[in-house]
Design an enzyme around this catalytic site. Structure first.
Site, short mmCIF file in Angstrom:
data_model
loop_
_atom_site.label_atom_id
_atom_site.label_comp_id
_atom_site.label_asym_id
_atom_site.label_seq_id
_atom_site.Cartn_x
_atom_site.Cartn_y
_atom_site.Cartn_z
N PRO A 62 0.88 -1.33 -0.34
CA PRO A 62 -0.05 0.22 -0.78
C PRO A 62 1.01 1.26 -0.13
CG PRO A 62 -0.59 -1.11 1.45
CD PRO A 62 0.62 -1.97 1.00
N GLU B 66 2.39 -7.97 8.84
CA GLU B 66 3.14 -6.14 8.47
C GLU B 66 3.34 -5.66 7.92
OE1 GLU B 66 -0.39 -6.71 10.96
OE2 GLU B 66 0.40 -4.98 10.80
N ASP C 28 -8.85 0.03 -25.09
CA ASP C 28 -9.34 0.12 -24.26
C ASP C 28 -9.46 1.56 -22.98
OD1 ASP C 28 -6.28 -1.42 -22.60
OD2 ASP C 28 -8.47 -2.20 -23.78
#
Ligand code: 4FV
Length: 250
Positions: free
Chosen positions: A91, A118, A171
């Site tokens: 992330p 983690e 696309d």
């Protein structure tokens, strides 16, 4: 030909999705080579452990650096070259997008590192990883789902990967805009029809209508994309029409 190596503690999670559809077809066509490695094979202790308690305390476990370093050395004998990327999925990474998929499709070797727990010891990002990439601002339990998305988005951009099911040029995001709406038979669904222009056979009008709808949807849902997209004079005229129409509707 692109060769992809994925490092994970759950190799089976990746096998099925990568053994079907466009990814399998690209493998069969020799456009893509794909290897999935079990990180535990690169652990140095008899318990094949790949995680440990975090320095500084705190909840959960952290993935050890060395197994990843050994796995990357195994995947890239001779080390990382100009046509290679070692991508840590987390992330904390830069958001994955179509431009990144295009860049990966032009590589020779791509290594994807999947975290769990983690996260991964920071020295992996500082040493063997060439970049960190995020699938989005949400927390998964592992990087595997992100790796699958990266592989699929990249594979379909490999020249020859997309058979007759359309071209990457058509696309979403190919030209930085959201796609136009698509319709198919039957012409009536719960009393809802199809825009008449699409039944007109007038390809000039159809192309213009589709471009206008791409602009309209992008303007409404992702205006930041409009600022970045290469717009033509016709696009600007269509945007003015949309603004006028929406003023009237307002
Ligand atoms: C993620 C993402 C992601 C974080 C902790 C795995 C998890 C666990 N990866 N884009 N978003 N990873 O949430 O790539 O280790």
């Amino acid at each position: 030909m692109l060769s992809v190596d994925v490092v994970t503690i759950f190799p089976r999670m990746l096998e099925a999705p990568l053994a079907d559809g466009i990814v399998q077809r690209a493998r069969d066509k020799g456009l893509l080579e794909l290897r999935v490695h079990d990180l535990r094979d690169f652990s140095s202790d008899k318990h094949r452990s790949v995680d440990d308690a975090p320095f500084g305390g705190g909840p959960g476990m952290v993935m050890k650096a060395e197994p990843f370093v050994r796995a990357v050395d195994h995947a890239l004998p001779g080390g990382r070259g100009a046509g290679d990327a070692v991508v840590l999925l987390s992330p904390r990474g830069r958001p994955f997008d179509q431009a990144t998929a295009r860049r990966y499709a032009a590589l020779t070797r791509l290594v994807l590192l999947c975290g769990r727990y983690e996260g991964i010891d920071e020295r992996v990002a500082e040493t063997v990883a060439s970049e960190e990439v995020s699938l989005g601002d949400f927390v998964l339990t592992g990087g595997e789902v992100a790796a699958l998305a990266v592989i699929e988005a990249t594979t379909r951009l490999l020249p020859g990967a997309l058979g007759d099911e359309g071209s990457a040029e058509a696309d979403s995001f190919a030209d930085g805009l959201l796609d136009y709406p698509h319709y198919t038979r039957p012409a009536q669904v719960d009393g809802r029809g199809v825009p008449e222009v699409l039944l007109s056979g007038d390809h000039g009008r159809i192309r213009r209508w589709r471009r206008k709808e791409s602009l309209r949807t992008t303007r409404a849902r992702r205006p930041e994309l409009l600022d970045r997209a290469p717009l033509t004079a016709e696009d600007r005229a269509l945007l003015r029409e949309i603004e006028t129409e929406e003023k009237v509707l307002a």
